[in-house]
Design an enzyme around this catalytic site. Sequence first.
Site, mmCIF file in Angstrom:
data_model
loop_
_atom_site.group_PDB
_atom_site.id
_atom_site.type_symbol
_atom_site.label_atom_id
_atom_site.label_comp_id
_atom_site.label_asym_id
_atom_site.label_seq_id
_atom_site.Cartn_x
_atom_site.Cartn_y
_atom_site.Cartn_z
ATOM 1 N N GLU A 56 -9.678 -3.141 0.616
ATOM 2 C CA GLU A 56 -8.962 -4.512 0.516
ATOM 3 C C GLU A 56 -8.066 -4.296 -0.926
ATOM 4 O O GLU A 56 -6.929 -4.520 -1.025
ATOM 5 C CB GLU A 56 -9.728 -5.541 0.731
ATOM 6 C CG GLU A 56 -10.385 -5.862 2.216
ATOM 7 C CD GLU A 56 -9.362 -5.985 3.333
ATOM 8 O OE1 GLU A 56 -8.126 -6.247 2.989
ATOM 9 O OE2 GLU A 56 -9.870 -5.859 4.263
ATOM 10 N N ASN A 60 -4.402 -3.637 -1.538
ATOM 11 C CA ASN A 60 -3.138 -4.492 -2.151
ATOM 12 C C ASN A 60 -2.360 -4.117 -3.381
ATOM 13 O O ASN A 60 -1.382 -4.272 -3.426
ATOM 14 C CB ASN A 60 -4.459 -5.738 -2.858
ATOM 15 C CG ASN A 60 -4.516 -6.753 -1.811
ATOM 16 O OD1 ASN A 60 -3.855 -6.794 -0.916
ATOM 17 N ND2 ASN A 60 -5.421 -7.904 -2.421
ATOM 18 N N ARG A 115 0.424 -7.613 8.094
ATOM 19 C CA ARG A 115 -0.468 -7.708 7.059
ATOM 20 C C ARG A 115 -1.189 -9.001 7.705
ATOM 21 O O ARG A 115 -0.421 -10.000 8.064
ATOM 22 C CB ARG A 115 -0.278 -7.931 5.671
ATOM 23 C CG ARG A 115 0.461 -6.799 5.179
ATOM 24 C CD ARG A 115 0.101 -5.252 5.256
ATOM 25 N NE ARG A 115 -1.540 -5.431 4.347
ATOM 26 C CZ ARG A 115 -2.496 -4.924 4.920
ATOM 27 N NH1 ARG A 115 -2.024 -3.570 5.732
ATOM 28 N NH2 ARG A 115 -3.525 -4.827 4.312
#
Lengths: 150, 112
Positions: A56, A60, A115
């Site tokens: 994650e 990002n 997303r």
Amino acid sequence: MKKRVDFSASVENEMRLFLPAKSVNEGMARASVAAFCAQLDPTALEIADLKCAVSEAVTNCIVHAYRDVEGEIEIDVKLCEGRLISISVRDKGCGIENVKEARQPLFTTDAEGERSGMGFTVMENFCDEVRVTSRLGKGTTVVLLKRLHK
Amino acid sequence: MLRSAGQVVFEETAEGLTVHVNGEIDHHSAVSVRREIDERITMSRPKRVYLELSGVDFMDSSGLGLIMGRYALVKQSGGELYVADPSLAVVKMMRLAGMERMIRLVKHKKSS
């Protein structure tokens, strides 16, 4: 409310990884961190949680921090006394305007794409603590802290 | 009949279209998985789609976007999407997002 992790513990081993912000590197990043942390003999579940949280944080950097520009991601993994793992994921990308808002479940700036807006929620659920510092135009550092079971 | 092995394998049955997804689903792999599934769904417009995820050994939040997006696409053409035999990695992520309240999880006997 989770208790803040006491992070004064001494570092017993450390690994640093620099990689270009390319999506093809996401798998390698989480696998490398998992392989390094394996020396603490974590459970399969703990490793799965760490891999997910790292994925994650790295995603990002690629999707948000650098968007369509090239950049570098620095991952610094520290194995500390008391089976505490600290994983810092740093970029020199665009920065986050409002960190508190970005950490809200389902918040996403990507209205067009797919997303889910669950990145920070996943990190928070799979780690004991997540620290985020960000400066607009300078970059973001996400620190994932997780203490392994004895 | 099974298509050549890969991360996405399609299987047409009397019940509908089963899409077997294997391996790791992250932001990188989601791109090609999405493209393959969307091409097939747009072409054959099945009434029922079973997203069979027992072979997914890693999934991060990109997988949630992938599932939700396919759910919306199938719904748009009047069909229904089910998640079949999700692995632990998938269930954990779907629970976290409260997604199992929206998408039905079913048991689906693998014919392959």
